[in-house]
Motif scaffolding. Structure first.
Motif, PDB file in Angstrom:
ATOM      1  N   ILE A  69      11.751  -3.258  19.680  1.00  0.00           N
ATOM      2  CA  ILE A  69      11.963  -2.642  20.847  1.00  0.00           C
ATOM      3  C   ILE A  69      11.812  -1.157  20.686  1.00  0.00           C
ATOM      4  O   ILE A  69      12.350  -0.603  19.606  1.00  0.00           O
ATOM      5  CB  ILE A  69      13.627  -2.829  21.260  1.00  0.00           C
ATOM      6  CG1 ILE A  69      13.702  -4.145  21.502  1.00  0.00           C
ATOM      7  CG2 ILE A  69      13.686  -1.963  22.380  1.00  0.00           C
ATOM      8  CD1 ILE A  69      15.213  -4.444  21.907  1.00  0.00           C
ATOM      9  N   ILE A 123      13.242   1.912  26.326  1.00  0.00           N
ATOM     10  CA  ILE A 123      14.017   1.082  27.035  1.00  0.00           C
ATOM     11  C   ILE A 123      13.832   1.489  28.447  1.00  0.00           C
ATOM     12  O   ILE A 123      14.536   1.364  29.337  1.00  0.00           O
ATOM     13  CB  ILE A 123      15.626   1.181  26.610  1.00  0.00           C
ATOM     14  CG1 ILE A 123      15.887   2.743  26.612  1.00  0.00           C
ATOM     15  CG2 ILE A 123      15.966   0.498  25.483  1.00  0.00           C
ATOM     16  CD1 ILE A 123      17.416   2.957  26.541  1.00  0.00           C
ATOM     17  N   ASP A 172      10.830  -5.045  28.960  1.00  0.00           N
ATOM     18  CA  ASP A 172      10.232  -6.504  28.478  1.00  0.00           C
ATOM     19  C   ASP A 172       8.819  -6.861  28.189  1.00  0.00           C
ATOM     20  O   ASP A 172       8.485  -7.283  27.585  1.00  0.00           O
ATOM     21  CB  ASP A 172      10.854  -7.476  29.589  1.00  0.00           C
ATOM     22  CG  ASP A 172      12.387  -7.464  29.622  1.00  0.00           C
ATOM     23  OD1 ASP A 172      13.033  -6.745  28.977  1.00  0.00           O
ATOM     24  OD2 ASP A 172      12.897  -8.531  30.355  1.00  0.00           O
ATOM     25  N   THR A 209       7.825  -5.000  24.826  1.00  0.00           N
ATOM     26  CA  THR A 209       8.504  -5.482  23.727  1.00  0.00           C
ATOM     27  C   THR A 209       7.590  -6.571  22.991  1.00  0.00           C
ATOM     28  O   THR A 209       7.658  -7.787  23.566  1.00  0.00           O
ATOM     29  CB  THR A 209       9.879  -5.585  23.880  1.00  0.00           C
ATOM     30  OG1 THR A 209      10.455  -4.456  24.654  1.00  0.00           O
ATOM     31  CG2 THR A 209      10.654  -6.182  22.706  1.00  0.00           C
ATOM     32  N   CYS A 268       7.258  -9.920  20.818  1.00  0.00           N
ATOM     33  CA  CYS A 268       8.146 -10.830  20.616  1.00  0.00           C
ATOM     34  C   CYS A 268       7.378 -11.927  19.532  1.00  0.00           C
ATOM     35  O   CYS A 268       6.124 -12.301  19.995  1.00  0.00           O
ATOM     36  CB  CYS A 268       8.828 -11.596  21.753  1.00  0.00           C
ATOM     37  SG  CYS A 268       9.882 -13.029  21.337  1.00  0.00           S
ATOM     38  N   ALA A 311      16.838  -8.427  17.129  1.00  0.00           N
ATOM     39  CA  ALA A 311      16.120  -7.165  18.106  1.00  0.00           C
ATOM     40  C   ALA A 311      16.024  -6.179  17.036  1.00  0.00           C
ATOM     41  O   ALA A 311      17.331  -5.483  16.506  1.00  0.00           O
ATOM     42  CB  ALA A 311      16.927  -7.009  19.393  1.00  0.00           C
ATOM     43  N   LEU A 354      15.675  -2.187  16.864  1.00  0.00           N
ATOM     44  CA  LEU A 354      15.871  -1.377  17.983  1.00  0.00           C
ATOM     45  C   LEU A 354      15.500   0.098  17.178  1.00  0.00           C
ATOM     46  O   LEU A 354      16.303   0.594  16.108  1.00  0.00           O
ATOM     47  CB  LEU A 354      17.238  -1.096  18.281  1.00  0.00           C
ATOM     48  CG  LEU A 354      17.932  -2.634  18.627  1.00  0.00           C
ATOM     49  CD1 LEU A 354      19.260  -2.171  19.094  1.00  0.00           C
ATOM     50  CD2 LEU A 354      17.227  -3.015  19.795  1.00  0.00           C
ATOM     51  N   GLY A 370      21.316  -7.528  34.736  1.00  0.00           N
ATOM     52  CA  GLY A 370      20.219  -7.909  33.854  1.00  0.00           C
ATOM     53  C   GLY A 370      18.824  -7.465  34.487  1.00  0.00           C
ATOM     54  O   GLY A 370      17.755  -8.170  34.122  1.00  0.00           O
ATOM     55  N   TRP A 385      19.850  -0.652  28.587  1.00  0.00           N
ATOM     56  CA  TRP A 385      20.741  -1.438  27.491  1.00  0.00           C
ATOM     57  C   TRP A 385      21.521  -2.352  28.112  1.00  0.00           C
ATOM     58  O   TRP A 385      21.717  -3.540  27.677  1.00  0.00           O
ATOM     59  CB  TRP A 385      21.554  -0.440  26.630  1.00  0.00           C
ATOM     60  CG  TRP A 385      20.599   0.199  25.660  1.00  0.00           C
ATOM     61  CD1 TRP A 385      20.585   1.551  25.617  1.00  0.00           C
ATOM     62  CD2 TRP A 385      19.828  -0.357  24.537  1.00  0.00           C
ATOM     63  NE1 TRP A 385      19.443   1.761  24.569  1.00  0.00           N
ATOM     64  CE2 TRP A 385      19.156   0.461  23.865  1.00  0.00           C
ATOM     65  CE3 TRP A 385      19.876  -1.875  24.183  1.00  0.00           C
ATOM     66  CZ2 TRP A 385      18.663   0.282  22.862  1.00  0.00           C
ATOM     67  CZ3 TRP A 385      19.007  -1.983  22.866  1.00  0.00           C
ATOM     68  CH2 TRP A 385      18.284  -0.969  22.571  1.00  0.00           C
ATOM     69  N   PHE A 388      19.254  -5.315  28.898  1.00  0.00           N
ATOM     70  CA  PHE A 388      19.036  -6.287  27.720  1.00  0.00           C
ATOM     71  C   PHE A 388      19.682  -7.183  27.247  1.00  0.00           C
ATOM     72  O   PHE A 388      19.744  -8.153  26.910  1.00  0.00           O
ATOM     73  CB  PHE A 388      18.478  -5.257  26.551  1.00  0.00           C
ATOM     74  CG  PHE A 388      18.341  -5.564  25.264  1.00  0.00           C
ATOM     75  CD1 PHE A 388      17.099  -6.538  24.984  1.00  0.00           C
ATOM     76  CD2 PHE A 388      19.383  -5.627  24.204  1.00  0.00           C
ATOM     77  CE1 PHE A 388      17.048  -7.059  23.587  1.00  0.00           C
ATOM     78  CE2 PHE A 388      19.145  -6.306  22.974  1.00  0.00           C
ATOM     79  CZ  PHE A 388      17.946  -6.926  22.832  1.00  0.00           C
ATOM     80  N   ARG A 408      20.443 -10.079  29.499  1.00  0.00           N
ATOM     81  CA  ARG A 408      19.268 -11.235  29.641  1.00  0.00           C
ATOM     82  C   ARG A 408      19.370 -11.766  28.220  1.00  0.00           C
ATOM     83  O   ARG A 408      19.012 -13.130  28.223  1.00  0.00           O
ATOM     84  CB  ARG A 408      17.951 -10.522  29.762  1.00  0.00           C
ATOM     85  CG  ARG A 408      17.704  -9.671  30.750  1.00  0.00           C
ATOM     86  CD  ARG A 408      16.181  -9.201  31.162  1.00  0.00           C
ATOM     87  NE  ARG A 408      15.918  -8.060  30.402  1.00  0.00           N
ATOM     88  CZ  ARG A 408      16.166  -6.827  30.584  1.00  0.00           C
ATOM     89  NH1 ARG A 408      16.820  -6.492  31.762  1.00  0.00           N
ATOM     90  NH2 ARG A 408      15.728  -5.788  29.710  1.00  0.00           N
ATOM     91  N   ALA A 409      19.568 -11.010  27.234  1.00  0.00           N
ATOM     92  CA  ALA A 409      19.893 -11.675  25.723  1.00  0.00           C
ATOM     93  C   ALA A 409      20.825 -12.899  25.836  1.00  0.00           C
ATOM     94  O   ALA A 409      20.886 -14.027  25.200  1.00  0.00           O
ATOM     95  CB  ALA A 409      20.162 -10.925  24.682  1.00  0.00           C
TER      96      ALA A 409
END
Length: 202
Positions: A51, A54, A59, A62, A64, A83, A85, A105, A111, A114, A117-118
């Motif tokens: 990440i 923000i 998304d 970022t 993955c 994650a 950061l 979310g 934040w 995030f 959603r996580a």
């Protein structure tokens, strides 16, 4: 809760990873060994997020990657979410959601978004690992761990462990500091927070 210290082994080198990555390569290997492999069960996939900001639409920006044991690619087990950061993205003050409980979310909710959603991704029982470093602004050291833990708890995570990952390499019986180029002066470690999602959220 006391912190656990991870030191590099004799064969571990401080491999420089491209920012905004935070952890040394040997720590990624140790995470894989300690958090994804479970006795008598299929290893969980490790989803790694790097990440770097923000802002709205984070998304989509970022990166993955998924680390999965090749022998278990068909695993449907809940992943372990790591994650990383970058310090430039960390909050310096408390952050609050601008949305109601049924909208938590939202993609531009920084934040709080995030963490919510996580939590949904981890199905209410998975592990979220947060890796970051302190940063120094105008000779003032900013330690964001308290704010991150508070934000995670608001989203339904339980704090389990704090691991201090030392940047360095072994020389004889000593650890020689080897901080990354983008680390603030005097910062020779990064922090790994271990959190577990509790219950289920809509």
């Amino acid at each position: 809760m006391p912190a656990t210290v991870w030191l590099p082994g004799l064969r571990d080198t401080e491999t420089t990873r491209t920012a905004p990555a935070v952890l040394p390569s040997w720590a990624i290997d140790r995470i894989r060994a300690e958090f994804t492999h479970r006795p008598g069960r299929t290893p969980a996939p490790l989803l790694r997020l790097t990440i770097g900001d923000i802002d709205e639409g984070m998304d989509a920006r970022t990166p993955c990657t998924e680390d999965t044991d090749h022998a278990h690619k068909s695993s449907r087990s809940t992943p372990v979410l790591l994650a990383e950061l970058h310090p430039a993205t960390l909050p310096t003050a408390d952050v609050h959601s601008h949305y109601g409980s049924d909208e938590q979310g939202a993609i531009d909710d920084a934040w709080p978004g995030f963490f919510h959603r996580a939590h949904r991704l981890l199905h209410g029982n998975g592990l979220l690992l947060l890796a970051t470093r302190q940063r120094r602004d105008a000779d003032r050291l900013t330690d964001p761990l308290g704010l991150l833990v508070a934000g995670a708890r608001t989203a339904g995570f339980r704090y389990l462990q704090h691991i201090v990952v030392v940047h360095g390499h072994a020389v004889g019986d000593r650890i020689v500091p080897a901080p990354p180029d983008d680390a603030s002066p005097g910062v020779i470690h990064c922090d790994l927070l271990v959190l577990r999602a509790q219950g289920s959220r809509p």
